[in-house]
Write a protein that holds these residues in place. Structure first.
Motif, PDB file in Angstrom:
ATOM      1  N   LEU A  53       0.833  -1.202   0.000  1.00  0.00           N
ATOM      2  CA  LEU A  53       0.000   0.000   0.000  1.00  0.00           C
ATOM      3  C   LEU A  53       0.869   1.253   0.000  1.00  0.00           C
ATOM      4  CD1 LEU A  53      -2.725   1.553   0.443  1.00  0.00           C
ATOM      5  CD2 LEU A  53      -2.270   1.326   2.893  1.00  0.00           C
ATOM      6  N   VAL A  54       1.837   1.278   0.902  1.00  0.00           N
ATOM      7  CA  VAL A  54       2.718   2.441   1.012  1.00  0.00           C
ATOM      8  C   VAL A  54       3.512   2.644  -0.286  1.00  0.00           C
ATOM      9  CG1 VAL A  54       4.801   3.283   2.155  1.00  0.00           C
ATOM     10  CG2 VAL A  54       2.872   2.471   3.519  1.00  0.00           C
ATOM     11  N   ALA A  55       3.981   1.560  -0.868  1.00  0.00           N
ATOM     12  CA  ALA A  55       4.727   1.665  -2.128  1.00  0.00           C
ATOM     13  C   ALA A  55       3.844   2.272  -3.223  1.00  0.00           C
ATOM     14  CB  ALA A  55       5.232   0.286  -2.550  1.00  0.00           C
ATOM     15  N   ASN A  56       2.597   1.835  -3.295  1.00  0.00           N
ATOM     16  CA  ASN A  56       1.669   2.386  -4.289  1.00  0.00           C
ATOM     17  C   ASN A  56       1.388   3.864  -4.026  1.00  0.00           C
ATOM     18  OD1 ASN A  56       1.131   0.126  -6.014  1.00  0.00           O
ATOM     19  ND2 ASN A  56      -0.110  -0.776  -4.389  1.00  0.00           N
ATOM     20  N   LEU A  57       1.182   4.207  -2.753  1.00  0.00           N
ATOM     21  CA  LEU A  57       0.931   5.606  -2.396  1.00  0.00           C
ATOM     22  C   LEU A  57       2.095   6.494  -2.824  1.00  0.00           C
ATOM     23  CD1 LEU A  57      -0.711   5.508   1.176  1.00  0.00           C
ATOM     24  CD2 LEU A  57      -1.750   6.307  -0.954  1.00  0.00           C
ATOM     25  N   LYS A  58       3.306   6.046  -2.543  1.00  0.00           N
ATOM     26  CA  LYS A  58       4.489   6.837  -2.904  1.00  0.00           C
ATOM     27  C   LYS A  58       4.571   7.014  -4.427  1.00  0.00           C
ATOM     28  CE  LYS A  58       8.394   6.283  -0.591  1.00  0.00           C
ATOM     29  NZ  LYS A  58       9.533   5.690   0.148  1.00  0.00           N
ATOM     30  N   GLU A  72       3.969  11.406  -8.596  1.00  0.00           N
ATOM     31  CA  GLU A  72       3.594  12.013  -9.875  1.00  0.00           C
ATOM     32  C   GLU A  72       3.281  13.495  -9.701  1.00  0.00           C
ATOM     33  OE1 GLU A  72       0.411   9.772 -11.599  1.00  0.00           O
ATOM     34  OE2 GLU A  72       1.506   7.866 -11.540  1.00  0.00           O
ATOM     35  N   PHE A  73       2.880  13.882  -8.481  1.00  0.00           N
ATOM     36  CA  PHE A  73       2.597  15.287  -8.182  1.00  0.00           C
ATOM     37  C   PHE A  73       3.804  15.978  -7.547  1.00  0.00           C
ATOM     38  CE2 PHE A  73      -1.479  13.035  -7.972  1.00  0.00           C
ATOM     39  CZ  PHE A  73      -2.258  13.793  -8.833  1.00  0.00           C
ATOM     40  N   ASP A  74       4.602  15.207  -6.799  1.00  0.00           N
ATOM     41  CA  ASP A  74       5.751  15.758  -6.080  1.00  0.00           C
ATOM     42  C   ASP A  74       6.830  14.681  -6.015  1.00  0.00           C
ATOM     43  OD1 ASP A  74       7.624  16.716  -4.304  1.00  0.00           O
ATOM     44  OD2 ASP A  74       6.226  17.094  -2.667  1.00  0.00           O
ATOM     45  N   SER A  75       7.865  14.819  -6.825  1.00  0.00           N
ATOM     46  CA  SER A  75       8.878  13.762  -6.958  1.00  0.00           C
ATOM     47  C   SER A  75       9.636  13.501  -5.652  1.00  0.00           C
ATOM     48  CB  SER A  75       9.874  14.128  -8.061  1.00  0.00           C
ATOM     49  OG  SER A  75      10.514  15.356  -7.768  1.00  0.00           O
ATOM     50  N   LYS A  76       9.679  14.483  -4.750  1.00  0.00           N
ATOM     51  CA  LYS A  76      10.398  14.306  -3.488  1.00  0.00           C
ATOM     52  C   LYS A  76       9.752  13.240  -2.596  1.00  0.00           C
ATOM     53  CE  LYS A  76      12.207  19.044  -3.278  1.00  0.00           C
ATOM     54  NZ  LYS A  76      12.161  20.328  -2.534  1.00  0.00           N
ATOM     55  N   ILE A  77       8.477  12.991  -2.807  1.00  0.00           N
ATOM     56  CA  ILE A  77       7.769  12.014  -1.963  1.00  0.00           C
ATOM     57  C   ILE A  77       8.360  10.612  -2.124  1.00  0.00           C
ATOM     58  CG2 ILE A  77       5.524  10.835  -1.644  1.00  0.00           C
ATOM     59  CD1 ILE A  77       4.196  13.572  -2.141  1.00  0.00           C
ATOM     60  N   ALA A  78       8.927  10.345  -3.293  1.00  0.00           N
ATOM     61  CA  ALA A  78       9.523   9.025  -3.534  1.00  0.00           C
ATOM     62  C   ALA A  78      10.663   8.732  -2.560  1.00  0.00           C
ATOM     63  CB  ALA A  78      10.013   8.929  -4.970  1.00  0.00           C
ATOM     64  N   ASP A  79      11.264   9.771  -1.999  1.00  0.00           N
ATOM     65  CA  ASP A  79      12.414   9.591  -1.106  1.00  0.00           C
ATOM     66  C   ASP A  79      12.047   9.601   0.379  1.00  0.00           C
ATOM     67  OD1 ASP A  79      14.170   9.560  -3.316  1.00  0.00           O
ATOM     68  OD2 ASP A  79      14.136  11.755  -3.388  1.00  0.00           O
ATOM     69  N   VAL A  80      10.775   9.797   0.693  1.00  0.00           N
ATOM     70  CA  VAL A  80      10.363   9.837   2.107  1.00  0.00           C
ATOM     71  C   VAL A  80      10.460   8.431   2.703  1.00  0.00           C
ATOM     72  CG1 VAL A  80       8.462  10.301   3.719  1.00  0.00           C
ATOM     73  CG2 VAL A  80       8.827  11.802   1.741  1.00  0.00           C
ATOM     74  N   LYS A  81      11.141   8.322   3.833  1.00  0.00           N
ATOM     75  CA  LYS A  81      11.324   7.024   4.487  1.00  0.00           C
ATOM     76  C   LYS A  81      10.076   6.628   5.284  1.00  0.00           C
ATOM     77  CE  LYS A  81      15.588   6.813   3.069  1.00  0.00           C
ATOM     78  NZ  LYS A  81      15.915   5.941   1.928  1.00  0.00           N
ATOM     79  N   MET A 119      -8.237  -1.973  -5.783  1.00  0.00           N
ATOM     80  CA  MET A 119      -7.547  -1.117  -4.820  1.00  0.00           C
ATOM     81  C   MET A 119      -6.696  -0.077  -5.543  1.00  0.00           C
ATOM     82  SD  MET A 119      -4.623  -0.206  -3.100  1.00  0.00           S
ATOM     83  CE  MET A 119      -3.407  -1.483  -3.430  1.00  0.00           C
ATOM     84  N   LYS A 120      -5.930  -0.503  -6.533  1.00  0.00           N
ATOM     85  CA  LYS A 120      -5.033   0.429  -7.230  1.00  0.00           C
ATOM     86  C   LYS A 120      -5.802   1.507  -7.981  1.00  0.00           C
ATOM     87  CE  LYS A 120      -0.889  -2.419  -7.837  1.00  0.00           C
ATOM     88  NZ  LYS A 120       0.041  -3.003  -8.834  1.00  0.00           N
TER      89      LYS A 120
END
Length: 321
Positions: free
Chosen positions: A253-258, A263-272, A305-306
């Motif tokens: 779920l978290v992986a899908n959310l990230k 797609e709106f904010d590329s920095k979110i991909a790096d949030v731990k 879900m997706k």
């Protein structure tokens, strides 16, 4: 046709209000705004078919007033959340059991055609069998689960004793637009979305391998409509799983959310992501069989879900950024 939607200012209730108003129904919303929000229903105030009654299902007079002239009841009012019920079992019981009984009595006395109510997948309790099938449940694991099971028992008694048509919908982890991301008992998806949008690390309870049958709001609306309008007399006075029929781990779920938020904010991909302890009263895995709903109600959920998650993320980004 007139529908009473209890808890109509809440997440699921306000989506139901919007849907049925758009279809031309008269809709009465009963809510005490304990967990619902006025902003969820403000767009309906100018609609001549919409009526708000500010009241509490724990007050039988409020129930009788709200149900006047209603053909159907969609009962969504409840205090949700397993942790909330563990922290305050008395209030959860007052709202979810006594309030539910008040609504059943009001529905019986008003002669409504059918009483459709929000049941819960928590009723499956400690049953380890997957997928969850309606006639096989375990012992409840929280005060909340007890209250929702008692709802089913009361509904069955009112059907047998008074001839009130009832249908219970066991919701499985519903998510989507208008779901509140704030508060101590916020659901996991909107809470995580808001944290990612702020570049904050969400906390997953446990190792993230617990799984849930996450169910998009439009599937839930579809089930409510089918339950309310079915002319199949064999389909009433029972309960149905309300889900998509697939399960997703919290890690996935978290992986899908990230992915979707990036797609709106590329920095979110790096949030731990941070892992914490498991929550008391949580069941490890949840997966619904929706065969009964498909057979008896012709249920055919449109959103995986997706697909639902993409829609939800887009709504949150537009409305809550």
């Amino acid at each position: 046709m007139k529908i009473l939607i209890t808890g109509g200012a809440g997440f699921i209730g306000s989506n139901l209000c919007e849907y049925f108003l758009n279809k031309g129904y008269k809709v009465t919303c009963l809510d005490n705004f304990a967990t619902g929000h006025r902003h969820n229903i403000e767009p309906f105030f100018s609609n001549k078919n919409f009526e708000l009654i500010e009241g509490d299902i724990r007050n039988i007079e409020d129930c009788n007033k709200a149900i006047l002239g209603a053909d159907y009841v969609l009962h969504q009012a409840a205090l949700g959340s397993v942790p909330r019920s563990i922290n305050d079992p008395i209030t959860s019981n007052e709202v979810n059991v006594s309030g539910f009984l008040n609504m059943l009595v009001a529905a019986r006395d008003a002669g409504v055609k059918r009483f459709v109510y929000a049941a819960s997948s928590s009723t499956y309790g400690d049953s380890e069998s997957l997928p969850k099938v309606e006639d096989r449940i375990g012992k409840p694991l929280s005060p909340y689960a007890i209250t929702k099971y008692v709802n089913e028992l009361y509904a069955e008694i009112f059907s047998k004793t008074y001839g009130l048509e009832t249908i219970g919908l066991r919701y499985f982890n519903v998510f989507g637009r208008k779901q509140d991301p704030n508060g101590a008992y916020a659901a996991v998806i909107p809470k995580f979305v808001m944290q990612f949008m702020k570049h904050e690390s969400p906390v997953i309870n446990g190792d993230g391998n617990y799984s849930r049958d996450f169910t998009y709001i439009d599937n839930v609306i579809q089930m409510n409509e089918l339950a309310m309008l079915t002319e199949n007399k064999e389909a009433v006075n029972t309960v149905y799983n309300t889900a998509f029929g697939d399960r997703t781990t919290l890690n996935d779920l978290v992986a899908n959310l990230k992915t979707y938020l990036a797609e709106f904010d590329s920095k979110i991909a790096d949030v731990k992501v941070v892992h914490g302890p498991n929550r008391v009263g949580d069941i490890p895995h949840s997966l619904a069989s929706i065969d009964k709903a498909k057979t008896m109600l012709n249920y055919n959920p449109k959103y995986s879900m997706k697909a639902g998650l993409k829609e939800a993320v887009e709504w949150y980004w537009k409305n809550l950024k």
